[in-house]
Design a protein around this motif. Structure first.
Motif, mmCIF file in Angstrom:
data_model
loop_
_atom_site.group_PDB
_atom_site.id
_atom_site.type_symbol
_atom_site.label_atom_id
_atom_site.label_comp_id
_atom_site.label_asym_id
_atom_site.label_seq_id
_atom_site.Cartn_x
_atom_site.Cartn_y
_atom_site.Cartn_z
ATOM 1 N N VAL A 177 1.087 -1.246 -0.059
ATOM 2 C CA VAL A 177 0.160 0.259 -0.251
ATOM 3 C C VAL A 177 0.809 0.917 0.323
ATOM 4 C CG1 VAL A 177 -2.257 0.779 1.093
ATOM 5 C CG2 VAL A 177 -1.733 -1.699 0.998
ATOM 6 N N ASN A 178 1.000 1.464 -0.833
ATOM 7 C CA ASN A 178 1.872 3.120 -1.191
ATOM 8 C C ASN A 178 1.170 4.790 -1.401
ATOM 9 O OD1 ASN A 178 4.175 1.437 -1.439
ATOM 10 N ND2 ASN A 178 3.648 1.090 -3.483
ATOM 11 N N TRP A 179 1.542 5.360 -0.511
ATOM 12 C CA TRP A 179 0.506 7.196 -0.825
ATOM 13 C C TRP A 179 1.790 7.179 -2.758
ATOM 14 C CZ3 TRP A 179 -3.205 7.783 2.186
ATOM 15 C CH2 TRP A 179 -3.146 7.689 3.231
ATOM 16 N N LYS A 180 0.232 7.981 -2.704
ATOM 17 C CA LYS A 180 0.951 8.820 -4.034
ATOM 18 C C LYS A 180 0.106 10.580 -3.552
ATOM 19 C CE LYS A 180 2.412 5.454 -6.423
ATOM 20 N NZ LYS A 180 3.350 5.738 -7.064
ATOM 21 N N ASN A 181 1.327 11.297 -4.999
ATOM 22 C CA ASN A 181 0.442 12.529 -4.934
ATOM 23 C C ASN A 181 -1.004 12.768 -4.917
ATOM 24 O OD1 ASN A 181 1.523 12.379 -7.030
ATOM 25 N ND2 ASN A 181 3.117 14.032 -7.240
ATOM 26 N N GLY A 236 -2.894 20.821 3.743
ATOM 27 C CA GLY A 236 -3.137 20.915 2.911
ATOM 28 C C GLY A 236 -2.992 20.181 1.768
ATOM 29 N N ASP A 237 -1.602 19.212 1.803
ATOM 30 C CA ASP A 237 -1.987 18.512 0.057
ATOM 31 C C ASP A 237 -3.139 17.123 0.253
ATOM 32 O OD1 ASP A 237 0.502 19.610 0.067
ATOM 33 O OD2 ASP A 237 1.680 17.799 0.836
ATOM 34 N N LYS A 238 -3.394 16.709 -1.195
ATOM 35 C CA LYS A 238 -4.041 15.991 -1.502
ATOM 36 C C LYS A 238 -3.294 14.454 -1.849
ATOM 37 C CE LYS A 238 -8.030 18.536 -3.164
ATOM 38 N NZ LYS A 238 -8.529 18.586 -4.303
ATOM 39 N N VAL A 239 -3.791 13.650 -0.837
ATOM 40 C CA VAL A 239 -3.424 12.262 -1.356
ATOM 41 C C VAL A 239 -3.970 11.126 -1.948
ATOM 42 C CG1 VAL A 239 -1.499 12.859 0.837
ATOM 43 C CG2 VAL A 239 -3.315 12.019 1.317
ATOM 44 N N SER A 240 -3.264 10.156 -1.934
ATOM 45 C CA SER A 240 -4.152 8.993 -2.881
ATOM 46 C C SER A 240 -3.649 7.880 -2.343
ATOM 47 C CB SER A 240 -4.528 8.990 -4.113
ATOM 48 O OG SER A 240 -5.275 10.369 -4.594
ATOM 49 N N LEU A 241 -4.202 6.286 -2.243
ATOM 50 C CA LEU A 241 -3.504 5.188 -2.506
ATOM 51 C C LEU A 241 -3.378 4.551 -3.373
ATOM 52 C CD1 LEU A 241 -5.247 4.220 1.124
ATOM 53 C CD2 LEU A 241 -2.683 4.789 0.744
ATOM 54 N N VAL A 242 -2.049 3.720 -3.982
ATOM 55 C CA VAL A 242 -1.695 2.677 -4.999
ATOM 56 C C VAL A 242 -2.167 1.292 -3.708
ATOM 57 C CG1 VAL A 242 -1.551 1.933 -6.927
ATOM 58 C CG2 VAL A 242 -1.381 4.195 -5.988
ATOM 59 N N VAL A 243 -2.561 0.072 -4.074
ATOM 60 C CA VAL A 243 -2.305 -0.814 -3.453
ATOM 61 C C VAL A 243 -2.279 -2.004 -4.690
ATOM 62 C CG1 VAL A 243 -4.270 -2.655 -2.024
ATOM 63 C CG2 VAL A 243 -4.271 -0.068 -1.784
ATOM 64 N N GLU A 244 -1.588 -3.121 -4.497
ATOM 65 C CA GLU A 244 -1.258 -4.006 -4.918
ATOM 66 C C GLU A 244 -1.569 -5.188 -4.897
ATOM 67 O OE1 GLU A 244 2.960 -6.399 -6.989
ATOM 68 O OE2 GLU A 244 3.129 -4.702 -5.535
ATOM 69 N N VAL A 299 -11.493 -3.315 -3.740
ATOM 70 C CA VAL A 299 -10.714 -2.918 -2.555
ATOM 71 C C VAL A 299 -10.989 -2.006 -1.240
ATOM 72 C CG1 VAL A 299 -8.539 -2.854 -1.224
ATOM 73 C CG2 VAL A 299 -8.710 -4.465 -3.631
ATOM 74 N N VAL A 300 -10.706 -2.159 0.180
ATOM 75 C CA VAL A 300 -11.236 -0.926 1.076
ATOM 76 C C VAL A 300 -9.603 -1.088 1.969
ATOM 77 C CG1 VAL A 300 -12.769 -0.416 2.441
ATOM 78 C CG2 VAL A 300 -13.476 -1.584 0.658
ATOM 79 N N ILE A 301 -9.739 0.266 2.058
ATOM 80 C CA ILE A 301 -8.180 -0.020 2.802
ATOM 81 C C ILE A 301 -8.831 0.876 3.866
ATOM 82 C CG2 ILE A 301 -6.152 1.119 3.033
ATOM 83 C CD1 ILE A 301 -6.301 -1.178 1.807
ATOM 84 N N VAL A 302 -8.517 0.906 5.252
ATOM 85 C CA VAL A 302 -8.770 1.667 6.269
ATOM 86 C C VAL A 302 -7.916 2.859 6.692
ATOM 87 C CG1 VAL A 302 -9.957 2.347 8.606
ATOM 88 C CG2 VAL A 302 -11.403 0.497 6.509
ATOM 89 N N ILE A 303 -7.980 3.600 6.686
ATOM 90 C CA ILE A 303 -6.630 4.695 7.431
ATOM 91 C C ILE A 303 -6.707 5.093 9.059
ATOM 92 C CG2 ILE A 303 -4.727 6.329 7.450
ATOM 93 C CD1 ILE A 303 -5.205 3.955 4.906
ATOM 94 N N ASP A 304 -6.360 4.472 9.667
ATOM 95 C CA ASP A 304 -6.211 5.025 11.325
ATOM 96 C C ASP A 304 -5.568 6.406 11.405
ATOM 97 O OD1 ASP A 304 -7.200 5.159 13.756
ATOM 98 O OD2 ASP A 304 -6.650 3.156 14.475
ATOM 99 N N GLU A 305 -5.886 7.077 12.777
ATOM 100 C CA GLU A 305 -5.405 8.286 12.885
ATOM 101 C C GLU A 305 -4.096 8.252 12.689
ATOM 102 O OE1 GLU A 305 -6.440 9.700 16.756
ATOM 103 O OE2 GLU A 305 -5.816 7.988 17.371
ATOM 104 N N ALA A 306 -3.164 8.815 12.477
ATOM 105 C CA ALA A 306 -2.105 9.054 12.779
ATOM 106 C C ALA A 306 -1.336 9.897 14.134
ATOM 107 C CB ALA A 306 -1.401 9.547 10.901
ATOM 108 N N ASN A 307 -0.083 8.744 14.617
ATOM 109 C CA ASN A 307 0.333 9.935 15.277
ATOM 110 C C ASN A 307 -0.347 10.828 16.724
ATOM 111 O OD1 ASN A 307 2.703 9.465 14.189
ATOM 112 N ND2 ASN A 307 2.622 11.217 13.287
ATOM 113 N N GLY A 308 -1.567 10.299 16.611
ATOM 114 C CA GLY A 308 -2.334 11.016 18.088
ATOM 115 C C GLY A 308 -3.465 11.404 17.330
ATOM 116 N N LYS A 309 -3.365 11.865 15.982
ATOM 117 C CA LYS A 309 -3.571 12.706 15.066
ATOM 118 C C LYS A 309 -5.453 12.195 14.043
ATOM 119 C CE LYS A 309 -1.614 17.121 16.633
ATOM 120 N NZ LYS A 309 0.027 18.574 15.714
ATOM 121 N N ASN A 310 -6.567 13.436 14.567
ATOM 122 C CA ASN A 310 -6.847 12.503 13.696
ATOM 123 C C ASN A 310 -6.476 13.029 11.756
ATOM 124 O OD1 ASN A 310 -8.336 11.850 15.136
ATOM 125 N ND2 ASN A 310 -9.612 13.352 15.085
#
Length: 209
Positions: free
Chosen positions: A131-135, A148-156, A166-177
Motif C-alpha cells: 500500500v503506497n501513498w501517492k501525490n 493541505g496536500d491531497k493524497v491517494s493510495l495505490v494498492v498492489e 478493495v477497501v483500505i481503512v486508515i486510522d489516526e496518525a501520531n495521535g491526530k485525526n
C-alpha cells in the motif's frame, strides 16, 4: 496405447443430431481414470442431448435408448459392467447412431479402484502486497505530506479478480485525526488487470489542535 477408455463428460455425437453432447456417467462411482469416473455399458444418459433430430423434422432431440453400447472392452467392472472404449457405439431407437468423439482419456490407462471423491480445489488466498501513498496526480510515491496536500493510495494485490473492490481503512496518525472529527478514513477502488487498485478518493491533510 491401444483404444482409450471413456470418461465422464466424454464428447459424443449422433449422426441424426445437430449438435454434440456429453456422456453422464452414473452407473458406478468408485472406479476412476485420471480423476474422472469410467463409463460402462450402462451409461446411456447425455447432457443437453444432440440439438435437433433430423428424423423428427428438427424437433429437439429426445434419445430413445433401448439397448446397451456395442464394441465394448473385455474389461469388466463390478456387477459385470463392461467398460466403454472410444470406438463403442450406441443405437437410438429413433434411428440415430451415437459415437464417441473424445473419450477424455488423456494419459496411460492407470485405473484406480477406490472410493471416488472429486479433487479438492483450495481457493487462492487473497493478499494485499503493498500500500503506497501517492501525490494528487498519482505520479510520485510519497512518505510524508504537508497540511493541505491531497493524497491517494495505490494498492498492489494478489489473487484478486479484475473489477473486484478493495477497501483500505486508515486510522489516526501520531495521535491526530487525518480529517476533522474523523478517526478513520476509508478508501476504496477496483482492481485492474495488472492487480493494482488505484484508490482515487483523495483527501486533504488537515490540521487539528
Amino acid at each position: 496405447m491401444g483404444l482409450k477408455y471413456v470418461c465422464n463428460g466424454a464428447s459424443c455425437m449422433c449422426d441424426q443430431g445437430s449438435a454434440p453432447s456429453t456422456l453422464d456417467v452414473s452407473s458406478q462411482n468408485t472406479i476412476v481414470i485420471q480423476e474422472k469416473l469410467m463409463a460402462t455399458e450402462d451409461d446411456i444418459t447425455f447432457n443437453n442431448p444432440f440439438g435437433n433430430c433430423k428424423i423428427k423434422n428438427n424437433y429437439p432431440c429426445i434419445p430413445d435408448i433401448k439397448t446397451k453400447w456395442d464394441d465394448l472392452s473385455s474389461t469388466v467392472l463390478g456387477k459385470n459392467k463392461k467398460v466403454l472404449l472410444e470406438n463403442s457405439e450406441l443405437t437410438c431407437a429413433v434411428g440415430g447412431k451415437i459415437k464417441i468423439t473424445d473419450s477424455l482419456q488423456t494419459g496411460s490407462k492407470i485405473v484406480i479402484f477406490d472410493n471416488y471423491s472429486p479433487p479438492v480445489v483450495t481457493p487462492l488466498k487473497k493478499e494485499i502486497l503493498s500500500v503506497n501513498w501517492k501525490n494528487n496526480d498519482l505520479e510520485n510515491e510519497i512518505d510524508s505530506a504537508n497540511i493541505g496536500d491531497k493524497v491517494s493510495l495505490v494498492v498492489e494485490t494478489k489473487n484478486y479478480n479484475e473489477g473486484e473492490t478493495v477497501v483500505i481503512v486508515i486510522d489516526e496518525a501520531n495521535g491526530k485525526n487525518i480529517k476533522s472529527n474523523t478517526k478513520l478514513v476509508k478508501f476504496s477502488g477496483e482492481v485492474n488487470a495488472d492487480g493494482f487498485a488505484i484508490l482515487k478518493e483523495e483527501i486533504s491533510i488537515e490540521n487539528e489542535n
